[in-house]
Design an enzyme around this catalytic site. Structure first.
Site, mmCIF file in Angstrom:
data_model
loop_
_atom_site.group_PDB
_atom_site.id
_atom_site.type_symbol
_atom_site.label_atom_id
_atom_site.label_comp_id
_atom_site.label_asym_id
_atom_site.label_seq_id
_atom_site.Cartn_x
_atom_site.Cartn_y
_atom_site.Cartn_z
ATOM 1 C CD GLU A 85 -3.045 0.937 2.243
ATOM 2 O OE1 GLU A 85 -3.378 -0.184 2.665
ATOM 3 O OE2 GLU A 85 -3.508 1.998 2.689
ATOM 4 C CE LYS A 275 -6.439 -1.815 5.149
ATOM 5 N NZ LYS A 275 -5.512 -0.922 4.445
ATOM 6 C CG ASP A 291 1.151 -17.170 11.133
ATOM 7 O OD1 ASP A 291 0.389 -16.484 10.436
ATOM 8 O OD2 ASP A 291 0.890 -18.343 11.480
ATOM 9 C CG HIS A 388 -4.497 7.083 0.432
ATOM 10 N ND1 HIS A 388 -4.081 6.265 1.454
ATOM 11 C CD2 HIS A 388 -5.026 6.271 -0.505
ATOM 12 C CE1 HIS A 388 -4.338 5.027 1.142
ATOM 13 N NE2 HIS A 388 -4.917 4.988 -0.037
#
Ligand code: MEV
Length: 435
Positions: A85, A275, A291, A388
């Site tokens: 991202e 998130k 993991d 962004h």
């Protein structure tokens, strides 16, 4: 329709690729070239990657970026992040720099207990089961002595084995609920091996002792680890929040806290808020060979521990002091697994100065907190799209196969113009028409 294939895993790598090309691709040569383009030219290195999983056909790259200037407990770190991202590493670096001048991040490990369970059914009387468990418990420890001796030498091992009665939730259902200390190892194999040894001994002994029927259903570690916790925080007097993009620190602190409070009470917002935290956490977890699915599952379960999904971060404003913190469960390893195998994982761990699992828990928690600080700061000030889309600009330019010259011109243009997908398309078309 493609036909089913048996014995696929036994085919050689080139046979597997050939089968894929024959079955799915019209332009076989283009697909073959693409797959091969991503092979490492160093055959030994490629073989190492091939052998991480089954049926490897090629490598799937993610960028490995670094976020410098993280001051954690008065020590400086450059944090490795593997993520696709566009704005994540930039946001982390910005947050690190912001807090570098304001005392840095403070982090501490609260607890390190891991959990595994043997799930079983039993059809007889609970009191009888309980006294059987008490009598067999020492045998459970001795049944695993071969597995635990190295871990015990280093100070870890099995902490406790409990019998839990779950028959109110599900008919005849009981557990051996086991707690472990696995030190610098993530411990999945250690825990699962111990559990399977417990299950075998428990079942064998039960056969000769208990009247009721005892059946082991499964033995597996739990990724829910509410007692493997780390906390990270930042704080400073509100007046010190003043910066290039915070002209009114009181208003900023108030709105920032409101945004965190909203994520505490509103699950729709909490999921997106968390998130953003996981953007930072997963990127470091991946770069250090851990993991991330286990971490994700455990973290989100923790975020729901009071019966409603909620924010993982919290904020307070008291006596003019702004405080922002995260508390999360993290099971991480810095030995075993991929840590000594994947060359870039070794590189990342060396860059972090060979952290212990506890050190890494602190670093990862800080990365999550920093990411959330950057996101909530943008959201409550400029809005998220400005930063962004600036970072996403390069992706759009690459989609349109912009040349280096076009990129330079358009990056310059968008320094003073709002980036949207259509604005970029329009600007590219205009540039191409004029040149
Ligand atoms: C995007 O990947 C993450 C954010 O949506 C997080 C947030 O809203 O807090 C920006």
């Amino acid at each position: 329709m493609p036909h089913a294939i048996s014995g696929f895993s036994k085919l050689s790598k080139s046979e597997k690729i050939q089968w894929l090309l024959d079955t799915y691709f019209s332009d076989k040569e283009a697909a073959r070239t693409l797959v091969k383009q991503y092979w490492n030219t160093d055959e030994k290195l490629q073989k190492l990657h091939d052998e991480f999983i089954e049926n490897t056909i090629t490598n799937f790259y993610l960028p490995l970026g670094v976020a410098p200037n993280f001051k954690i407990n008065d020590k400086l770190f450059t944090i490795p992040m593997a993520i696709e991202e566009s704005s994540v590493v930039a946001a982390a670096s910005k947050a690190a720099k912001f807090w570098l001048d304001r005392g840095g991040f403070k982090a501490k490990v609260i607890s390190t207990e891991k959990i595994g369970q043997v799930h079983f059914t039993y059809s007889g009387d609970f009191d009888e089961l309980h006294s059987f468990f008490e009598s067999v418990k020492p045998r459970l420890f001795s049944a695993t002595s071969d597995i635990t001796k190295n871990m015990e030498r280093r100070g870890g091992g099995i902490l406790d084995i409990e019998l839990r009665n779950k028959s109110q939730d599900l008919g005849d259902y009981y557990q051996l609920h086991v707690t472990f200390e696995t030190l610098d190892a993530m411990g999945a194999n250690f825990i699962n091996s111990c559990l399977e040894a417990f299950a075998k001994t428990f079942k064998d002994k039960a056969k000769h002792t208990l009247d009721g029927d005892l059946e082991v259903v499964m033995s597996i570690l739990s990724n829910y680890v509410p007692n493997c916790l780390v906390k990270a925080e930042v704080s400073c007097p509100i007046s010190e929040l003043k910066s290039k993009d915070i002209s009114n620190p009181e208003l900023f602190a108030k709105k920032f806290k409101q945004a965190v409070n909203i994520a505490e009470v509103e699950p729709y917002r909490a999921v997106t808020h968390n998130k953003g935290i996981m953007n930072g956490i997963d990127a470091v977890v991946l770069a250090t060979g851990n993991d991330f699915r286990a971490v994700e599952a455990g973290v989100h379960a923790y975020a729901s521990r009071h019966g409603k999904y909620s924010s993982l971060t919290h904020c307070s404003i008291e006596d003019g002091l702004f405080k922002f913190w995260i508390e999360i469960p993290l099971v991480l390893g810095t030995v075993g697994g991929l840590t000594s195998l994947h060359p870039l994982v070794k590189f990342s761990l060396e860059m972090l100065e060979k952290p212990s699992a506890k050190d890494l828990m602190q670093i990862v928690a800080v990365a999550g907190l920093a990411q959330n600080f950057a996101a909530v700061k943008s959201l409550t000030t400029t809005g998220i799209q400005e930063g962004h889309m600036k970072m996403h600009l390069m992706n759009i330019l690459n989609q349109f196969e912009a040349t280096p010259k076009e990129k330079t011109a358009l990056i310059e243009h968008f320094k003073t113009n709002v980036v949207t997908h259509s604005a970029v398309v329009e600007a590219i078309e205009k540039l191409r028409k004029t040149s």
